[in-house]
Design a protein around this motif. Structure first.
Motif, PDB file in Angstrom:
ATOM      1  N   VAL A 103      -8.139   0.640  18.919  1.00  0.00           N
ATOM      2  CA  VAL A 103      -7.130  -0.084  19.680  1.00  0.00           C
ATOM      3  C   VAL A 103      -7.517  -0.206  21.162  1.00  0.00           C
ATOM      4  CG1 VAL A 103      -5.274   0.584  18.105  1.00  0.00           C
ATOM      5  CG2 VAL A 103      -5.683   1.934  20.171  1.00  0.00           C
ATOM      6  N   ASP A 142       0.750  -7.490  14.067  1.00  0.00           N
ATOM      7  CA  ASP A 142      -0.489  -7.398  14.848  1.00  0.00           C
ATOM      8  C   ASP A 142      -0.168  -6.908  16.252  1.00  0.00           C
ATOM      9  OD1 ASP A 142       0.740  -9.851  15.229  1.00  0.00           O
ATOM     10  OD2 ASP A 142      -1.128 -10.958  15.519  1.00  0.00           O
ATOM     11  N   LYS A 198      -6.559  -6.790  15.167  1.00  0.00           N
ATOM     12  CA  LYS A 198      -6.120  -5.555  14.522  1.00  0.00           C
ATOM     13  C   LYS A 198      -4.752  -5.769  13.882  1.00  0.00           C
ATOM     14  CE  LYS A 198      -9.666  -3.156  15.756  1.00  0.00           C
ATOM     15  NZ  LYS A 198     -10.202  -3.962  16.789  1.00  0.00           N
ATOM     16  N   VAL A 209      -3.553   1.911  10.994  1.00  0.00           N
ATOM     17  CA  VAL A 209      -4.076   0.993  12.005  1.00  0.00           C
ATOM     18  C   VAL A 209      -5.453   0.570  11.530  1.00  0.00           C
ATOM     19  CG1 VAL A 209      -4.831   0.770  14.402  1.00  0.00           C
ATOM     20  CG2 VAL A 209      -2.758   2.031  13.875  1.00  0.00           C
ATOM     21  N   THR A 210      -5.759  -0.739  11.622  1.00  0.00           N
ATOM     22  CA  THR A 210      -6.977  -1.227  10.977  1.00  0.00           C
ATOM     23  C   THR A 210      -8.249  -1.016  11.787  1.00  0.00           C
ATOM     24  OG1 THR A 210      -6.674  -3.455  11.855  1.00  0.00           O
ATOM     25  CG2 THR A 210      -5.695  -2.994   9.702  1.00  0.00           C
ATOM     26  N   GLY A 211      -8.145  -0.487  12.994  1.00  0.00           N
ATOM     27  CA  GLY A 211      -9.380  -0.234  13.753  1.00  0.00           C
ATOM     28  C   GLY A 211      -9.075   0.211  15.168  1.00  0.00           C
ATOM     29  N   ALA A 247     -10.529   1.860  10.202  1.00  0.00           N
ATOM     30  CA  ALA A 247      -9.124   1.920   9.782  1.00  0.00           C
ATOM     31  C   ALA A 247      -8.719   3.364   9.527  1.00  0.00           C
ATOM     32  CB  ALA A 247      -8.923   1.083   8.521  1.00  0.00           C
ATOM     33  N   ASN A 258      -4.611  -6.016  21.626  1.00  0.00           N
ATOM     34  CA  ASN A 258      -5.631  -6.215  20.602  1.00  0.00           C
ATOM     35  C   ASN A 258      -5.505  -7.639  20.086  1.00  0.00           C
ATOM     36  OD1 ASN A 258      -6.163  -3.123  20.124  1.00  0.00           O
ATOM     37  ND2 ASN A 258      -3.951  -3.427  20.072  1.00  0.00           N
ATOM     38  N   GLY A 315     -12.539  -3.585   9.844  1.00  0.00           N
ATOM     39  CA  GLY A 315     -11.672  -2.495   9.398  1.00  0.00           C
ATOM     40  C   GLY A 315     -12.407  -1.179   9.232  1.00  0.00           C
ATOM     41  N   ASP A 340     -11.905  -7.637  20.782  1.00  0.00           N
ATOM     42  CA  ASP A 340     -12.013  -7.555  19.318  1.00  0.00           C
ATOM     43  C   ASP A 340     -11.531  -8.847  18.666  1.00  0.00           C
ATOM     44  OD1 ASP A 340      -9.353  -7.343  19.995  1.00  0.00           O
ATOM     45  OD2 ASP A 340      -8.895  -5.781  18.534  1.00  0.00           O
TER      46      ASP A 340
END
Lengths: 357, 98, 378
Positions: free
Chosen positions: A192, A239, A292, A188-190, A320, A289, A317, A215
């Protein structure tokens, strides 16, 4: 009344049919997927497409162009309120479409179309703010609006402003949301839940004194770097917009027919979002989100580290993280290890509401 | 049945308190709490009303309660293993508030 | 960076979620069930928030095979009777602004839910706090009805706003319920196999644990009052199983940081000043004597049932909800059946098209089984 009689009443095995569209049909969960599958794609899915069309129900279409792919995606944006902490409908309209392209591996958008439907009475100054925001977000994403359309509707015929954007881009390598395989790690890039929680706090006048920001951001350049870090390592992307991380994981697991084991403690969540979720009885993994991505990554630790490093070089990120992996057991299911026990990760239906019970 | 959220009182203004919930602040009404509260107190909240002041020593007693339950099962080797695991974890984290 | 960011302070130390302790408590439960030497040992909790926490933290996965933890009629949304929802629906259809908690919005009535009225243009607002309902009335001249659901814990907040002179355009449609009487009903059900009750800690915060003493005497079934953090629940179940093992008929307070013997006296005063108990149907359960909380005559001026003529017959002439007759919510909440035995479960009755309230509420048994997979092997 017998079961058979209930079925005859038009209420089939997939649940009762609603007589009309209700909000859940747009909420990103199973109800929406069913609406698309059972109604909206009927008649279109049977026509052969050279590539992946509407039947794939991916973030966009992939049409074969020699040995490359033309990616097309479209999205209509409505959000209440039009201006919210961390963004506005203009930024959302650009980022949403740019990100959908990126999720298919097309990280250099050639251009966007923009169809604007405005309610009579919407102020010029607000419209200019929205427009400026679109310009700024396009610049961030390295793209621009190449054509557009404007309609005005009567007062009360729609709520403020609706923006549709369509994006096109070329992908050399296609990434599908169905590409997971057993052994792939889930990244997961960041954090949530930021976008949905900021909107909910705003919308329901919760009178919470908390710093909550959406975000919403175009993440195509971050994704470009992640894909380039280790070519072929990213096996799937999605996404986690409406329905949150939970819906994205479910859809990816179902499409690839793999099981998923997620460790809750590894899922990055902003502490303020975690706190508000706790207060309102909600799960951040159900919350939307707009900046993300969920990535499947294969090729062992080295590949995972390379992809993570590339993501973390971008501010979006920075958090992440690997949150779990794909397994052969319970294909299609997402199992959450809470640290205290295990359960199947639930998928939320309908609009999230604060709970008191 | 009833989502009860514990928080720490930051300030009191008549029948209204500012309460910190895990780092987020929200107003809470004090109409039905049965003892006076002041800044620093923990309170249990439900639908915007504080329903109970949670005394500090009771938090310690809650932890003590778990210990008693575990001790009762202590003759079992497995429990002893887990207990040493807990002790080790507490050394690392400084405990969870006890 | 993979580790979650450092959590803020505040009430974090009140999160009793230490995995090592949880494992140890679960082991202790397992051993005691073994010592009892027969299966299943059956206990019931009467609180949806217990079920919610059990599901959220995956605790069922840690319970031993020989232990059945049944969810009783502890979800106020699930036990709200169809005509109670219908009253709110009719008011909203008549153009009255109806304010309610998020939990009630999607609960199906005989014909439709408040959410459906809202989607047809009805004025329905969701609030998180009872005080917010009054604020909404304060900001408008139109009539505002607070459709108030929940057990005694929640009714206390409604009482507090009732005594604080709300604006003249504000009224209350009470669907509040009182939990002690329904425990009597469940304990007396002929099919019941319940050997112990896990009582709701937040309700007992108001009423005190002392009210369970006579219950234990009457029915010879032990009661443990438990909180809602994972360790609270495990500790409560451990104590309950211990009582069952030892054949002790007693009330044990396993939530001492919030519950006292007497409870919150001020809250009780407010509650009984504003409300009286009256008999009424609990959806799917039975007629529960003294199970409903209704406004006293002194507060008639705030009673939506007296302020408005609520014509339910008009609503009921529309399509009857035939499927609800097949719904097994009542048996499920009484602990004599489980969702997979219901013909509607997961077929005609799913979270986005619920037939029974157990599928609507996030703490309903059917919803939780549908979403979390019931008691699956993971």
């Amino acid at each position: 009344m017998t079961r058979a009689a209930a079925d005859e009443a038009g209420r089939g095995h997939s649940g009762r049919r609603d007589p009309a569209i209700v909000m859940k049909h747009g909420a990103g969960g199973r109800a929406m997927r069913r609406l698309i599958q059972e109604t909206l794609t009927r008649g279109f899915v049977d026509v052969a497409v050279d590539g992946y069309g509407i039947a794939a129900m991916d973030d966009g279409a992939a049409l074969r162009l020699g040995d490359r792919w033309l990616i097309v995606t479209t999205d209509s944006h409505v959000v209440q309120p039009a201006f919210f902490p961390g963004g506005d409908i203009g930024r959302l309209a650009v980022a949403g479409t740019v990100n959908d392209l990126a999720m298919m591996g097309a990280t250099e958008p050639m251009g966007l179309t923009c169809a604007l439907i405005v309610e009579e009475g919407f102020t010029f100054s607000d419209l200019e703010r929205v427009q400026q925001s679109m310009v700024d977000t396009c610049r961030e994403a390295g793209t621009t609006v190449v054509t557009g359309d404007t309609k005005v509707m009567g007062r009360g015929e729609l709520d403020g402003v609706v923006i549709n954007t369509t994006g096109v881009a070329i992908a050399n390598t296609l990434v599908r949301d169905s590409g997971l395989a057993v052994g792939d790690r889930i990244v997961v890039t960041g954090n949530v839940g930021d976008h949905g929680m900021a909107l909910m706090a705003h919308r329901h006048h919760l009178a919470i004194d908390a710093e909550l920001y959406s975000d919403v951001a175009p993440i195509n350049r971050m994704i470009r770097d992640a894909l380039a870090a280790r070519p072929g390592a990213v096996s799937a992307m999605k996404d986690p917009t409406r329905g949150g991380l939970s819906s994205a994981l479910h859809e990816m697991a179902e499409k690839a027919n793999v099981g998923m084991q997620i460790r809750e403690e590894l899922v990055p969540v902003n502490p303020v979002v975690r706190a508000v979720a706790e207060m309102l009885g909600l799960d951040p993994m159900h919350v939307a989100n707009e900046g993300k991505a969920v990535l499947g990554v294969r090729g062992g630790d080295a590949a995972v580290q390379a992809v993570l490093a590339a993501l973390r070089r971008h501010p979006a990120g920075a958090n992440a993280a690997v949150v779990g992996e794909c397994v052969a057991t319970r294909p299609g299911d997402v199992v959450l290890d809470t640290g205290l026990g295990k359960r199947l990760l639930s998928e939320y239906e309908g609009e999230l509401l604060p709970r008191i019970c | 049945m009833c989502l009860g959220v514990p928080g720490r009182v930051v300030a009191v203004n008549g029948q209204i308190a500012q309460v910190d919930f895990f780092g987020v602040r929200r107003e809470t009404r004090l109409d039905v709490i049965d003892e006076p509260v002041q800044a620093g107190d923990y309170v249990l909240n439900h639908v915007g009303f504080a329903i109970r002041r949670i005394p500090d020593h009771e938090i310690e007693e809650t932890l003590a309660l778990y210990e008693v339950l575990l001790r009762e099962a202590e003759n079992d080797m497995m429990a002893a293993d887990v207990r040493s695991e807990i002790d080790a974890a507490q050394l690392h984290s400084g405990g969870s508030g006890g | 960076m993979a580790a979650p960011a450092e959590r803020p302070t505040g009430a974090d130390e009140l999160k009793f979620r230490d995995p090592a302790r949880a494992r140890a408590l679960a082991d202790a439960i397992g051993r005691m069930v073994e010592q009892i030497g027969r299966a299943p040992v059956t206990v019931m909790h009467v609180c949806g928030s217990h079920e919610q926490a059990i599901a959220k933290f995956g605790l069922r996965h840690t319970f031993p095979d020989g232990l059945d933890v049944i969810m009783g009629p502890g979800c106020p949304v699930c036990v709200t009777d169809l005509p109670e929802v219908d009253e709110a629906v009719v008011l909203a259809e008549d153009g009255v602004r109806v304010v309610t908690y998020g939990d009630m919005l999607r609960v199906p009535g005989t014909v439709r839910s408040l959410a459906e009225v809202q989607s047809m243009g009805g004025k329905v607002d969701v609030v998180y706090s009872a005080a917010q309902a009054v604020d909404i009335a304060g900001g408008t001249d139109e009539e505002v009805v607070f459709f108030a659901s929940g057990f005694e814990t929640t009714a206390v907040a409604t009482a507090a706003i009732a005594v604080a002179n709300p604006p003249a355009n504000f009224s209350i449609l009470s669907a509040h319920k009182y939990i002690p009487p329904v425990m009597e009903i469940v304990a007396e059900m002929p099919d019941t196999r319940i050997e112990g009750f896990l009582a709701a800690g937040h309700a007992a915060t108001i009423t005190g644990w002392g009210i369970f003493e006579r219950f234990v005497e009457r029915h010879g079934i032990p009661v443990v009052v438990a909180g809602f953090e994972p360790l609270d629940i495990l500790a409560g179940i451990a104590q309950l199983v211990e009582l069952v093992r030892d054949g002790r008929r007693a009330v044990v307070n396993a939530f001492p940081r919030c519950v006292t013997r007497e409870g919150n006296r001020i809250a009780q005063q407010e509650l009984w000043r504003v409300f009286r108990t009256t008999g009424g149907n609990w959806r799917g359960i039975a007629h529960v004597p003294n199970g409903n909380l209704r406004l006293r005559d002194e507060f008639a001026h705030l009673d939506a049932r007296r302020r408005f003529r609520i014509d339910l017959k008009r609503l009921w002439t529309q399509a009857p909800a035939a499927l609800t007759q097949l719904c097994m919510c009542g048996d499920i909440m009484a602990g004599v059946s489980s969702p997979e035995k219901c013909a509607l479960f997961g077929k005609e009755c799913v979270p986005d098209a619920p037939v029974g309230a157990c599928m609507v509420s996030s703490e309903g048994t059917c919803r939780i089984w549908h979403q979390y997979g019931g008691h699956p092997r993971l």
